[in-house]
Motif scaffolding. Structure first.
Motif: not given
Length: 302
Positions: A46-65
């Motif tokens: 729960a250490a990251a509880g304060k950050k939970a709920g923030r919108v996460t719309a960036e990041g990355a799509v990653v593939a592994h084959v």
């Protein structure tokens, strides 16, 4: 006390911990939210509880084959600034490898599993990254293919993870299947097909397209028999735009993707079939917050 889905949902929203960890904590605490939160905090979940709920719309799509297994996963963060960060990119790649080793059928199941080579759960690993990077991070979705013996999986990532595609091709020979799967993956990234073939189009989509086409045709004032021909023509156009096998192939728009497969098959005396594909566009369907770059950097520095 009965552990209801609503209790689990509330505690997940408060703490940002994974489904399995929350359910286990609530069971141990006999449904007491405060006690369950303490249990999660003691485990570092729960250490990251304060950050939970923030919108996460960036990041990355990653593939592994690897071998006959392929994975496409979307891992989100809050800002493009962090999404391009080497640490985040490395973590997203590790998540893809972990999904490849997993048997989970959903994100919640995956988060509750043990991280490969560790006693910690995947959810705990995500929480550690949140604490380290100081942004909310979420594993949004994944697709995992286990190809048959005559199948080959390949992928294509565009724009540093903005779009990701995974394709499975089966055939009577494997020599050129990987190359074909790569070419088709690049096509899918650009052409955005919604379905593999026209038989896969849902009845709801068909009804919607027919209704729109008929309404447009009726407004032309043409006789009923002409209206029906116009509707048929518009439906064919819809199939050509929405179904992968009927789309004009991006490297040769005089041929459809289906004709491209037939041509490659004839050249190598083989038969190639696209059995399935998955296309992810980063953040699609998520309402993004609006911030300028200066504000993004300032929020990252907090």
């Amino acid at each position: 006390m009965t552990i209801t889905p609503q209790l689990i949902k509330e505690l997940r929203e408060q703490t940002g911990a994974g489904f399995g960890d929350v359910k286990s904590a609530l069971t141990e605490a006999n449904g007491n939210m405060e006690e369950a939160t303490k249990i999660l905090r003691k485990k570092g979940l729960a250490a990251a509880g304060k950050k939970a709920g923030r919108v996460t719309a960036e990041g990355a799509v990653v593939a592994h084959v690897e071998g006959h297994t392929g994975v496409l996963v979307e891992v989100n963060c809050e800002t493009d600034f962090v999404g391009r960060n080497e640490v985040f990119q490395r973590f997203a790649a590790e998540v893809a490898r972990a999904v490849a080793q997993s048997r989970a059928n959903s994100v919640d199941e995956f988060l509750a599993e043990k991280w490969p080579g560790s006693d910690e759960t995947v959810s705990q690993k995500v929480a550690e990254q949140i604490a380290s990077i100081k942004e909310n991070i979420s594993v949004r979705r994944f697709a995992r293919y286990d190809a048959p013996q005559n199948g080959v999986i390949n992928s294509y990532i565009h724009g540093g993870g903005k779009i990701g595609v995974m394709v499975e091709v089966t055939g009577t020979c494997r020599e050129h299947a990987g190359e074909i799967a790569k070419d088709v993956a690049m096509h899918i990234a650009a052409a955005e097909p919604r379905f593999l073939r026209r038989e896969d189009v849902t009845e709801k989509d068909l009804q919607t397209e027919r209704e729109i086409a008929r309404d447009a045709a009726l407004k032309s004032g043409k006789p009923e028999n002409i209206v029906e021909k116009m509707v048929s023509g518009k439906m064919e156009k819809f199939y050509g735009e929405a179904c992968l096998l009927e789309q004009p192939y991006i490297k040769d728009d005089k041929s459809t993707v289906s004709q491209y497969l037939a041509k490659r098959g004839k050249e190598s005396n083989c038969e190639f079939v696209i059995s399935r594909f998955t296309r992810y566009k980063l953040g699609e369907g998520i309402e993004k917050r609006s911030e300028d770059f200066a504000a993004e950097v300032a929020s990252y520095m907090k």
